[in-house]
Design an enzyme around this catalytic site. Structure first.
Site, PDB file in Angstrom:
ATOM      1  N   THR A 181      42.564  35.724  45.488  1.00  0.00           N
ATOM      2  CA  THR A 181      42.260  36.058  44.104  1.00  0.00           C
ATOM      3  C   THR A 181      43.620  36.009  43.430  1.00  0.00           C
ATOM      4  OG1 THR A 181      40.704  37.729  44.928  1.00  0.00           O
ATOM      5  CG2 THR A 181      41.253  37.893  42.627  1.00  0.00           C
ATOM      6  N   ILE A 232      37.936  41.570  50.002  1.00  0.00           N
ATOM      7  CA  ILE A 232      36.490  41.308  50.102  1.00  0.00           C
ATOM      8  C   ILE A 232      35.776  41.995  48.941  1.00  0.00           C
ATOM      9  CG2 ILE A 232      34.424  41.675  51.500  1.00  0.00           C
ATOM     10  CD1 ILE A 232      36.009  41.084  53.909  1.00  0.00           C
ATOM     11  N   GLY A 233      35.154  41.179  48.095  1.00  0.00           N
ATOM     12  CA  GLY A 233      34.548  41.683  46.873  1.00  0.00           C
ATOM     13  C   GLY A 233      33.542  42.800  47.118  1.00  0.00           C
TER      14      GLY A 233
HETATM   15  N1  GLY Z   1      37.750  39.438  45.642  1.00  0.00           N
HETATM   16  C1  GLY Z   1      37.240  38.166  45.468  1.00  0.00           C
HETATM   17  C2  GLY Z   1      35.876  38.000  45.953  1.00  0.00           C
HETATM   18  O1  GLY Z   1      35.448  38.687  46.880  1.00  0.00           O
HETATM   19  O2  GLY Z   1      35.164  37.192  45.431  1.00  0.00           O
END
Ligand code: GLY
Length: 319
Positions: A181, A232-233
């Site tokens: 990101t 991790i989103g």
């Molecule tokens: N943090 C970016 C995503 O998980 O899409």
């Protein structure tokens, strides 16, 4: 004439994840991050607003093929690129963003346009209409290494949860997940805070999956503090991390305490993420539960970074 009331501060990130094994790769990331910090900090010294500095910083990082945002974005499970970005102005406390858009160069520019609109977060279909309305030029953000990575994963039946954090062949760590990101957090010379975050997503994800980067969980600012997250989103959403850190500052914790408490909770919950933050007094903080956080900052005197920070500490800070 603009009078500089406070010392501007700046922190940016290019993702978080697993250990970078190659020294050359690490130096490549360092060179890019430091040069972006230098450029954006020069704008801040010239009186550019926090919001405009964030947009400029995000654009440069989106244009840098190394990082997973804009050009260099990862491919989703169907082999397509869908990008998300958001912008939050701490002074007006306004959030805007786009979710899962394709074939544009700078998703952050659409978030910028949406700041002044009544409908401020648009997803795929609506965002595509907006792109057409604004006559945004078509741009293919695909770079060869991301395509190769996707073909490799297809051969291996998509066993990885995510794509690599940076698009650099020599940085690839086999069988290790890394996430990307980009994010920019700014305190300007008038004491205003702003934050922007942009991503190509996790990579290899299911079509329609929504990233944290265009939600207040991953990108949030008030007049008190501003935070951009990476990792991790789903982990970031579950912690509502950016908003959580900011609200803790509003409620009286110092930025360091807010980052520390939030990262301890993330650790307890086995999250895999990182965050960068600034408060209105110019304190800078960062935190991670991932192995590595690719961040760099300007503390008013010099540029520093977190690239070799691999110890057990969950947070770092600069006052
Ligand atoms: N943090 C970016 C995503 O998980 O899409």
């Amino acid at each position: 004439m603009t009078v500089n009331l406070v010392q501007p501060k700046l922190i940016i990130h290019g993702g978080a994840g697993g250990h970078l094994q190659s020294e050359a790769g690490l130096e490549a990331v360092r060179t890019v991050l430091h040069s972006v910090v230098k450029k954006v900090y020069a704008l801040l010294l010239n009186g550019v607003s926090a919001k405009d500095a964030v947009i400029e910083g995000c654009q440069i990082l989106e244009d840098e093929p190394l990082f997973n945002a804009g050009t260099g974005s990862v491919l989703q499970s169907d082999g397509k690129i869908r990008m998300s970005a958001s912008l939050m102005d701490g002074t007006s406390q306004r959030f805007s963003g786009v979710i899962n858009i394709s074939r544009v160069k700078n998703p952050i520019q659409l978030a910028q346009f949406l700041q002044s609109q009544e409908d401020r977060v648009l997803s795929d279909y609506g965002a595509t209409e907006l792109i057409r309305e604004l006559s945004v030029p078509v741009h293919d953000p695909l770079v060869d290494i991301r395509l190769k990575e996707w073909f490799q994963q297809r051969k291996e039946h998509f066993q990885k949860h995510m794509a690599g954090v940076v698009a650099e062949e020599e940085l690839a760590v086999p069988h290790e997940d890394r996430r990307g990101t980009i994010g920019v957090v700014v305190l300007d010379s008038q004491g205003r805070l702003a934050v922007g975050t942009s991503t190509g997503g996790k990579g290899l994800e299911r079509i329609g999956r929504v990233s944290d980067s265009a939600m207040p969980a991953g990108n949030y600012a008030t007049k008190d503090a501003a935070v951009s997250c990476t990792g991790i989103g789903e982990d970031i959403l579950d912690e509502c991390l950016a908003a959580r850190i900011v609200i803790r500052v509003t409620d009286g914790l110092s930025l360091k305490e807010a980052m520390d408490k939030s990262m301890k909770e993330c650790c307890l919950h086995h999250r895999d993420l990182g965050a960068i933050a600034l408060d209105a007094d110019g304190n800078i903080a960062w935190g991670k539960t991932s192995e590595v956080l690719l961040a760099a900052y300007h503390n008013g005197e010099e540029i520093g970074d977190t690239l070799e920070w691999t110890g057990d500490d969950l947070i770092g800070y600069q006052f």
